[in-house]
Structures are given as C-alpha cells and as structure tokens.
Write an enzyme that holds these catalytic residues in place. Structure first.
Site, PDB file in Angstrom:
ATOM      1  N   PHE A   1       0.805  -1.226   0.000  1.00 50.70           N
ATOM      2  CA  PHE A   1       0.000   0.000   0.000  1.00 50.70           C
ATOM      3  C   PHE A   1       0.837   1.276   0.000  1.00 50.70           C
ATOM      4  O   PHE A   1       0.313   2.365   0.199  1.00 50.70           O
ATOM      5  CB  PHE A   1      -0.939   0.012   1.214  1.00 50.70           C
ATOM      6  CG  PHE A   1      -1.887  -1.156   1.228  1.00 50.70           C
ATOM      7  CD1 PHE A   1      -3.018  -1.167   0.427  1.00 50.70           C
ATOM      8  CD2 PHE A   1      -1.628  -2.268   2.012  1.00 50.70           C
ATOM      9  CE1 PHE A   1      -3.879  -2.257   0.418  1.00 50.70           C
ATOM     10  CE2 PHE A   1      -2.479  -3.361   2.008  1.00 50.70           C
ATOM     11  CZ  PHE A   1      -3.611  -3.361   1.207  1.00 50.70           C
TER      12      PHE A   1
ATOM     13  N   CYS B   1      -0.265   2.895 -10.704  1.00 49.01           N
ATOM     14  CA  CYS B   1      -1.255   2.042 -10.019  1.00 49.01           C
ATOM     15  C   CYS B   1      -2.713   2.333 -10.389  1.00 49.01           C
ATOM     16  O   CYS B   1      -3.370   1.488 -10.992  1.00 49.01           O
ATOM     17  CB  CYS B   1      -1.059   2.149  -8.523  1.00 49.01           C
ATOM     18  SG  CYS B   1       0.506   1.435  -7.997  1.00 49.01           S
TER      19      CYS B   1
END
Ligand code: NAD
Length: 455
Positions: free
Chosen positions: A168, A276
C-alpha cells in the site's frame, strides 16, 4: 526476565529469516531497504543487469525520499545485497517476495507474465521449504495460479506455501509508508505460513490483518478503486464549481471535516496518473467482466479522469485563440511530487495535445529530466522553473512540487511573454495572481475570467 529471554530468542530467530525480493522497482527496493532496516537479511534480485550494477555502486535507480541513505547504511551492514542470480537468491532464502511489475495489457487486463515467469523459475530453483509471497498487485485467484505453477515446475517436490501480501506504499512517501503503514495484510489459509509472516512483520509495529488470499488480493484492488473514485468525485464537483461559481477547495475542506468522508484524496486537479490507479481500475473492470459483472462506478471514474486530463488544454485553447506556433512552459512532469515516476502522468496527455495543436514546449521538473523520449522528441528541457517560463505565451503547472509553491511570481510574469497561467493543482491564490497581472486559470474555482466579470 523469562519474557525478555523469549523475546530475544524470537528476535534472533526472526533475524535469521533470510528474504529474497524479486524485482527492485519502487515496491521491491523500498520493501527490501525497510526489511533490512528492521534487521532482516535481504537479497534483492532483478533481471535488469544495469540496475543491479548501479545498485552495487550505490546509485539509485529511482528517486524516493530517504532511500539512498538507508540503502547505503544497510548495504554497509551486510544486510542488503543485489544480484541478477535468482537461483542463488532462492536457495539462500526462506521467504521469496515477488515484487515485479503487473502492467496493463492493451485489452486492459493485468499482465501477469512477469509474475508467472518469476514463479516458474523460483519453482525450478527450490531446494527446501519456502514461502513465496506475492506483493505485486494481481487479480483474485492469482495465489492459486502461483501454487499450480510451482507444482507444475518443481524439479524436486519440496513443500511450500504461497502468501498474498499486497503493498500500500505511495511513491514519494514510500519509506515512511512502509515503516508506518495503516495495516499489513497477510493472505494465507496456512497456519505455518501465517506464523512465519506474522513474525517477519512483528517489529514493524503495525496492525497485522490475517485473511484469506482471495480477500488480500481483492483488498488491494478495492482500496485503489475507492481512492481513485474519491479523486474523480472531487474533480466532478470541481467542474460543477466552475459552472456555478463555487470554490472546490473550500468545499473539499468542509466536507472533509466529516470523519466519514476525511480530507484525504479530496484535492481537485487534472486527474490521477501513476503506475497504479490507471491500470488497477482497468484491471478490476476487466477482471470482474470475466464474471459477467459490469462495474459501473469504476468505469465512470476512469472516464471522468480521462476527461479531467484534458482540462488544461481546454483552458489553454479558450485563453489563446491559437496554440499553433506559441510556446507553452510546462512546470512538472512527474505524475505527482516527490517521485521521478512519469507513468500515466497527466503531463503526457498535455504535451501530446499541445504538440498536436502545433505548440512548442519548454519543460522543467525538479527530478525528471525527460519524459518518454520515444514519443516526444522536440521538447526543450530546461534546468530551472524560471528558464521554463522565460518568453513563453502560457504556463501550465502539472505537478505540485514544493519548489513551485515558492516561486517568485512577480519574476515569473516578468519573464513570460504572455500572462496566461494554468494552475492544474490549485497551488496559488487567484486573487493574488490576478493582482500580479496574470490571466489565471485553476481547477474548480472562479478563475480569472470569472473574477474579471464579477468585479
Ligand atoms: N509503484 C507503486 O506505487 C506501487 C504501490 C503498490 C503496489 N504496486 C504494485 O507492485 C508491483 C511492482 O510495482 P513497481 O512500481 O515496483 O514496478 P517497477 O516497474 O518499478 O519494478 C518492477 C521491477 O521488476 C523487475 N523485473 C521484471 N521482471 C523480472 C524478472 N523476471 N526477474 C527479476 N526482476 C524482474 C524489473 O526490472 C523492475 O526493476 C506492481 O504489481 C504494482 O502494481 C506498486
């Protein structure tokens, strides 16, 4: 006393766990450095020989805050090594982390070929029980595919487990995020792997979430799709603000005071980019389409984002009657500040559009020295922001680097030929810009045109 003894024994055992990380990109390299910082011995593997050569010389392949110092420190302490030899790394390690790219295929699906090829080789080189951890962002079901690939490619039948451990971190704050993340997600149905992985992360002092591999894989896509949705949502509010004369920054600030909404990811701008959100939102749509599901919200998020990237050109063509032959200064090429990553950066769309309209480009970014050389060959790259605005007809600010927030705006307008300033990230105050003599356009606010009319 006994507790302390147990703690020290456990810590010693943990430090003995050797890790190999395959893929030394933004995720692999940062993870490797952070594991080493926490005391693990890490072997970093990449098939890019040049990258490994550079890393062995202490030259960073990416720009990331604090990376260089931490990397060199851990290299000196012999906790970090760099190699292209996957066989060596696999055989010397207990845990092998896959952190290779999963880019977008032309059809929008996630390209798993790097993950698959690395998995096949890991299987061939295994010499005892290993835990294979997937950190790359992959569609649900990939953990099962990896298990099958290992079984199909093993030369000797060694025991192994495959864990899904999504990442993350955010580029620009990647070290901080890894060291102080909100949660560590470990997806496995196996007790042995669960115990080892929990120990591996124990000294990161973060919430460890133990879940199934399918949940772990889905959590990553759901998180990215949700964050992308927040950005596209506030960008739509920004577009409405421009029509009705409201101020999106004020609105974002006030709605963000509601804990259920939070102020994060509510900055209106010219769309998200990077390695991403664009590919993960598309992969999620494609992946769910495979089950006959039509993910309508995420489809709209992408459509809104594509449209948002065109806003600076819309404003530029409104302000300049003709772009042909005019020179436009571009401030910022990276998709966001504090990174050198230009993958899917809005700068690419903007430069492309200006060149199609016959405009010339002068560009400056504090870190990125050029952008997609293959696609764009006639950009004048300059060494300072002031050089980028000198004698230009208009400026477009693409990336909100701190350096641009500190610019002497009186000097900027003196250096420019024209006075049009398009601020794609809302970093200046339009009242100040107007007073300085700019024709100032920003996102989701009364821009200078509106301001002039309403005075
Ligand atoms: N960049 C981010 O901010 C971020 C955040 C979270 C998750 N992720 C995910 O993590 C994964 C990696 O992303 P990244 O941005 O670090 O990618 P990257 O492109 O920066 O790095 C990938 C690395 O893998 C190497 N590689 C490719 N094939 C290999 C092989 N066969 N053997 C050894 N090395 C090989 C490449 O040379 C490259 O150095 C992706 O799935 C991405 O979606 C990225």
């Amino acid at each position: 006393m006994i507790k302390l003894l147990f703690y020290l024994i456990a810590k010693r055992r943990l430090l003995k766990v050797k890790i190999a990380i395959v893929g030394t990109g933004y995720v692999g390299l940062v993870s490797a450095v952070c594991f080493a910082e926490k005391g693990s011995r890490v072997i970093c593997v990449d098939n890019n020989e040049e990258k490994i050569k550079q890393l062995n010389k202490g030259i960073m392949p990416i720009y990331e805050n604090d990376l260089e110092d931490m990397l060199n420190k851990n290299k000196c302490s012999k906790r970090l090594e760099f190699t292209t030899d996957l066989e060596y790394a696999v055989q010397k390690s207990d845990i092998i982390i896959i952190a290779v790219g999963t880019p977008m295929l032309p059809n929008g699906h996630a390209d798993l070929s790097q993950v698959e090829s690395v998995t096949e080789n890991i299987a061939k080189f295994m010499n005892e029980y290993k835990i294979i951890v997937n950190k790359s962002t992959v569609p649900v079901g990939t953990q099962k595919k990896v298990i099958k690939l290992i079984r199909d490619n093993q030369i000797n039948e060694y025991d192994f487990d495959v864990v899904s451990n999504p990442e993350f971190l955010r580029e620009g704050t990647a070290i901080y995020d890894t060291m102080h993340g909100d949660r560590i997600v470990i997806g496995t149905d196996n007790e042995r792997a669960r115990k080892i992985m929990t120990k591996l992360y124990a000294n990161f002092n973060q919430s460890i979430i133990l879940t199934s591999p399918e949940n772990a894989e889905m959590i990553k896509y759901a998180a990215n799709a949700f964050l992308a949705t927040k950005i596209s949502f506030i960008n739509e509010i920004a577009n409405i603000c421009e029509i009705v004369g409201a101020d999106v920054q004020e609105i974002a600030k006030i709605i963000g005071m509601d804990k259920r909404i939070s102020p994060e990811f509510l900055s209106a701008g010219i769309g998200f980019g990077g390695a991403c959100f664009p590919k993960d939102t598309k992969a999620l749509i494609k992946f769910t389409e495979g089950f006959g599901y039509d993910f309508k919200i995420v489809k709209s998020v992408i459509e809104v984002n594509e449209n948002q990237k065109t806003k600076p050109i819309e404003k530029l063509t409104n302000a300049l009657s003709c772009v042909k032959g005019r020179t436009i200064g571009i401030l910022g090429l990276a998709f966001k500040p504090n990174t050198d990553d230009t993958r899917e950066s809005p700068a690419i769309t903007i430069i492309n559009d200006i060149q199609k309209l016959g405009g010339k480009i002068k560009a400056y970014d504090p870190i990125v020295k050029d952008i997609d050389k293959i696609k764009f060959d006639n950009i004048e790259y300059v060494d300072t922001a002031y050089d980028a605005v000198k004698d230009v007809d208009a400026v477009i600010l693409v990336t909100e680097w701190d350096e641009f927030k500190q610019l002497d705006l009186k000097k900027v307008i003196k250096l420019m030929k024209g006075n049009i300033f398009i601020d794609g990230r809302n970093i200046y105050k339009y009242t100040k810009m107007f007073k300085l003599g700019y024709e100032y356009y920003c996102i989701g606010k009364k821009d200078s045109q509106y301001y002039k009319k309403s005075r």
